[in-house]
Design a protein around this motif. Structure first.
Motif, short mmCIF file in Angstrom:
data_model
loop_
_atom_site.label_atom_id
_atom_site.label_comp_id
_atom_site.label_asym_id
_atom_site.label_seq_id
_atom_site.Cartn_x
_atom_site.Cartn_y
_atom_site.Cartn_z
N UNK A 1 13.66 -13.32 32.77
CA UNK A 1 13.99 -14.04 34.00
C UNK A 1 15.38 -13.65 34.49
N UNK A 2 15.63 -13.92 35.75
CA UNK A 2 16.93 -13.62 36.35
C UNK A 2 18.04 -14.32 35.59
N UNK A 3 17.78 -15.54 35.14
CA UNK A 3 18.80 -16.30 34.42
C UNK A 3 19.19 -15.62 33.10
N UNK A 4 18.30 -14.77 32.56
CA UNK A 4 18.57 -14.08 31.30
C UNK A 4 19.21 -12.71 31.49
N UNK A 5 19.45 -12.31 32.73
CA UNK A 5 19.97 -10.97 33.03
C UNK A 5 21.45 -11.02 33.38
N UNK A 6 22.11 -9.88 33.17
CA UNK A 6 23.47 -9.74 33.68
C UNK A 6 23.39 -9.26 35.14
N UNK A 7 24.51 -9.25 35.83
CA UNK A 7 24.48 -8.91 37.26
C UNK A 7 23.94 -7.51 37.54
N UNK A 8 24.32 -6.48 36.79
CA UNK A 8 23.71 -5.17 37.06
C UNK A 8 22.19 -5.18 36.90
N UNK A 9 21.68 -5.89 35.91
CA UNK A 9 20.22 -5.99 35.74
C UNK A 9 19.58 -6.76 36.88
N UNK A 10 20.23 -7.83 37.32
CA UNK A 10 19.71 -8.61 38.45
C UNK A 10 19.62 -7.74 39.68
N UNK A 11 20.70 -7.02 39.97
CA UNK A 11 20.72 -6.16 41.16
C UNK A 11 19.65 -5.07 41.07
N UNK A 12 19.47 -4.47 39.90
CA UNK A 12 18.46 -3.43 39.72
C UNK A 12 17.05 -4.00 39.92
N UNK A 13 16.80 -5.19 39.39
CA UNK A 13 15.48 -5.82 39.55
C UNK A 13 15.21 -6.15 41.01
#
Length: 173
Positions: A5-17
């Motif tokens: 989930x987005x809550x489990x990601x860091x910002x670079x991962x969020x942006x990539x997703x």
């Protein structure tokens, strides 16, 4: 989107997703790739209704929905570029909570003009998604390579100058 989930990601991962999902949505719902991208048309093609309404002084937009469908409401007092970005932003919330394009999601978000939720993972995702949807990387880089300046690019993509400059900064373009 992956099972993470987005809550489990860091910002670079969020942006990539968010970038990946925007690319998928464009491929499926905006294949002709002419500019500017119309987020209202895309949302409606995905089965999400979009309405203009008087939402008050502190609300840009909101989305709510469930198994029966989703509705996006955008404050009617916004300038056209902000209106388009807000539709794309709300659509970002929708796809973040969906299993993929066309899926139904239980979702309720109110996006306020205040900075109350700024920096929250869900808001980072929705903003990144909106930027990637309205300013696809390939088209943006190609337009930049043709020598268009920031004002011309903002006009071409139908976004505010500040949204364009932030997207360019994130892309290091």
């Amino acid at each position: 989107m992956s099972t993470k989930t987005v809550a489990d990601m860091n910002f670079p991962e969020i942006r990539a997703a968010a970038d990946e999902m925007a690319h998928e949505i464009l491929d499926e719902f905006w294949p002709h790739r002419f500019l500017p991208v119309d987020p209202v048309e895309i949302a409606r093609d995905m089965g999400v209704e979009v309405f203009s309404a008087e939402l008050g002084n502190d609300v840009f937009g909101l989305i709510y929905g469930g198994p029966g469908g989703a509705q996006i409401y955008i404050d009617q007092d916004q300038p056209p570029n902000r209106y388009r970005f807000t539709v794309a932003h709300e659509l970002g919330h929708y796809v973040e909570h969906s299993e993929g394009p066309g899926a139904q999601a239980d979702i309720n978000y109110v996006d306020r003009r205040s900075d109350e939720d700024r920096g929250q993972p869900e808001e980072v995702y929705a903003n990144q998604f909106a930027g990637a949807l309205l300013m696809p990387e390939q088209e943006l880089r190609e337009a930049r390579a043709r020598g268009l300046n920031d004002v011309q690019l903002a006009r071409l993509f139908g976004v505010s100058l500040s949204a364009l400059q932030y997207r360019l900064q994130l892309l290091k373009a």
